[in-house]
Enzyme design. Structure first.
Site, short mmCIF file in Angstrom:
data_model
loop_
_atom_site.label_atom_id
_atom_site.label_comp_id
_atom_site.label_asym_id
_atom_site.label_seq_id
_atom_site.Cartn_x
_atom_site.Cartn_y
_atom_site.Cartn_z
N ALA A 16 27.57 37.58 -37.40
CA ALA A 16 26.58 37.38 -38.40
C ALA A 16 25.38 37.89 -37.69
O ALA A 16 25.17 38.00 -36.55
CB ALA A 16 26.63 35.73 -38.43
N ASP A 17 24.34 38.20 -38.63
CA ASP A 17 23.16 38.68 -38.07
C ASP A 17 21.88 37.64 -38.27
O ASP A 17 21.03 37.57 -37.52
CB ASP A 17 22.63 39.73 -38.82
CG ASP A 17 23.30 40.94 -38.58
OD1 ASP A 17 22.88 41.87 -37.36
OD2 ASP A 17 24.33 41.25 -39.08
N ARG A 18 22.25 36.69 -39.15
CA ARG A 18 21.69 35.41 -39.38
C ARG A 18 22.17 34.32 -39.93
O ARG A 18 22.95 34.63 -40.99
CB ARG A 18 20.09 35.83 -40.04
CG ARG A 18 19.15 34.57 -39.90
CD ARG A 18 17.74 34.96 -40.38
NE ARG A 18 17.21 35.93 -39.58
CZ ARG A 18 16.02 35.83 -39.47
NH1 ARG A 18 14.91 35.17 -39.89
NH2 ARG A 18 15.31 37.06 -39.01
#
Length: 386
Positions: free
Chosen positions: A257-259
Site C-alpha cells: 500500500a502507498d496509503r
C-alpha cells in the site's frame, strides 16, 4: 534480496539501484544532493513507499553529515534558528516528490518533530543536526525489522484462514500486484515479504505476480527478486487475473500500500482495485500488508487520498532489453525504449494508483498485527494495529 538492495550508504557515499534499467542492468547511482534525491523519487529511479521514505531520510542525513565536516562551517549551522530555516524547506521539498506515498510524509513529519523537540530543548545547532542524522538513520534502519514482523503476522494469519475455510494450510498459492520486496523497501518486503515468509516456512506453492502498466514495471522487479530467492513463481498480465482465478486455485491476494485511510480504504499501484474486485467475486482473501507509517489516520476514506497522475507519455512507452539479445562493450544487454501506441492520441489516462475500498479487503496487516472487519461491517477499526 541477496546481493541487491534499493539503497546503500557506506562511509560518505549514498547510492541507489537505478530501477529504470532493471532487471537487465544493475546500476547503482550516487545521490549527492537533496535535489538528486527528489529527482530519483519523482522519476521513479527508486520506488516503493518505504524505500522512498528511507531515501528521503538518508538524503538529509547525507546532507547534514557533510555540512558538519565542512570548513568553514556553513551559515545554517551558526544557530538553531538558521538550521531550522534551512532544514524545514528541505523537508517540504522532499515531500513534494511523490504525494500519494504517505510514508514519505510520515518520514518528513517525524524529522520535523525531531527538529522541533531539539529546538525546544535548547540545544545548539550542531547538536540538533546530529539529532536529525540519528533519527534519519533510524527511519531507514527500522524498516527491515518491521517488514519481517508483518510478514510473519500475515503469513500465519493466512495459514489459519485457509484451515478455517477447510484447507490444510500447507500449500498456498498467492497472487501479488506490483513490487513490494527488498527493492521497494529497506529489506525483506511487505506483501512480497509475506510470500517469502511462506516460502521459508515451506507453505508456499507458487507466487503469481501481475504485469501492470509498462512504465511501472512492477512485475519485472518482482521477477528479479523471486528468481534470486528461488521462489517458484508465474508472471501474468493484469488482464488475465480473472482467467487465473477461474482455472487455478489461488488462496490469497497479497498487496502492499502507498496509503491506507482510517476506514481501511487503500491506495496502491494501478491494477490493485481490479484484482480486489475479481478476488471478491471468487471469494479469495485479499490482504493488505503495510507498515504503520502507511496508515493515515488523518484521512477518513479513500476519496480523500491524493492520486498521482504520471506524464501521459509514460503510458505510451516501454523499455526493455533487445531481443534477440545484443550486448555492449561491458557485456551488458543493450536496451531500448519504444513507443507502443500511435503518437497522435486524443487523450491518455495515466494514474499511478487506484483505491481499493475497505469492503473488498479481507485483512490489513501491520507490524503490530492483523485487523479484520467485524461481522456485518464494511470498514475496518485499525486502532489495534497502529
Amino acid at each position: 534480496m541477496p546481493g541487491l538492495t534499493s539503497i546503500r550508504m557506506t562511509g560518505d557515499k549514498l547510492e541507489i539501484v537505478n530501477q529504470l534499467v532493471l532487471p537487465h542492468t544493475t546500476e547503482y547511482i550516487e545521490i549527492n544532493s537533496i535535489e538528486q534525491a527528489h529527482d530519483a523519487i519523482k522519476s521513479m529511479k527508486i520506488r516503493g513507499a518505504p524505500a522512498i521514505a528511507s531515501l528521503a531520510s538518508l538524503a538529509l542525513v547525507f546532507h547534514l553529515s557533510q555540512a558538519l565536516e565542512l570548513s568553514p562551517t556553513p551559515e545554517y549551522l551558526a544557530s538553531p534558528e538558521a538550521l531550522q530555516g534551512h532544514v524545514t524547506p528541505i523537508l517540504d521539498f522532499l515531500y513534494t516528490a511523490r504525494p500519494t506515498a504517505v510514508n514519505l510524509g510520515a518520514a518528513t513529519r517525524r524529522l520535523n518533530k525531531t527538529l522541533q523537540s531539539s529546538l525546544v530543548s535548547g540545544k545548539h545547532a550542531r547538536a540538533i543536526a546530529e539529532d536529525l542524522i540519528a533519527e534519519g538513520r533510524l527511519i531507514a534502519d527500522e524498516d527491515e525489522s518491521r517488514n519481517r514482523k508483518m510478514s510473519k503476522w500475515g503469513g500465519d494469519w493466512l495459514v489459519e484462514e485457509d484451515k478455517r475455510n477447510g484447507g490444510s494450510g500447507e500449500v498456498l498459492n498467492v497472487l501479488t500486484v506490483c513490487n513490494t520486496g527488498s527493492l521497494a523497501t529497506s529489506g525483506y518486503g511487505t506483501a512480497l515479504g509475506l510470500i517469502t515468509y511462506l516460502h521459508e516456512s515451506s507453505k508456499l506453492g507458487k507466487a503469481y505476480y501481475t504485469q501492470t502498466a509498462p512504465y511501472h514495471q512492477g512485475s519485472r522487479l518482482t521477477a528479479l527478486e523471486l528468481k534470486a530467492l528461488q521462489i517458484p513463481s508465474v508472471m501474468i498480465c493484469d488482464t488475465m487475473v480473472g482467467s487465473l482465478f477461474q482455472h487455478h486455485k489461488i488462496h490469497a491476494v497479497a498487496v502492499g500500500a502507498d496509503r491506507v485511510a482510517r476506514n481501511g480504504d487503500t491506495a496502491n499501484k494501478i491494477g490493485t482495485y481490479n484484482a480486489a474486485v475479481l478476488a471478491a467475486r471468487h471469494k479469495i482473501p485479499f490482504i493488505v500488508v503495510a507498515p504503520i507509517s502507511t496508515v493515515d489516520l488523518d484521512v477518513a476514506d479513500g476519496a480523500s487520498i491524493p492520486i498521482e497522475h504520471r506524464p501521459p507519455l509514460e503510458a505510451c512507452l516501454v523499455r526493455g532489453a533487445l531481443y534477440p539479445p545484443s550486448f555492449d562493450s561491458q557485456g551488458n544487454k543493450q536496451q531500448a525504449q519504444v513507443m507502443i501506441t500511435p503518437s497522435d492520441l486524443d487523450g491518455i489516462y495515466n494514474p499511478s494508483f487506484d483505491v481499493t475500498p475497505a469492503e473488498l479487503i479481507t485483512a490489513i496487516v501491520t507490524e503490530k498485527g492483523v485487523a479484520v472487519k467485524k461481522e456485518g461491517e464494511s470498514t475496518f477499526d485499525l486502532s489495534g494495529i497502529v
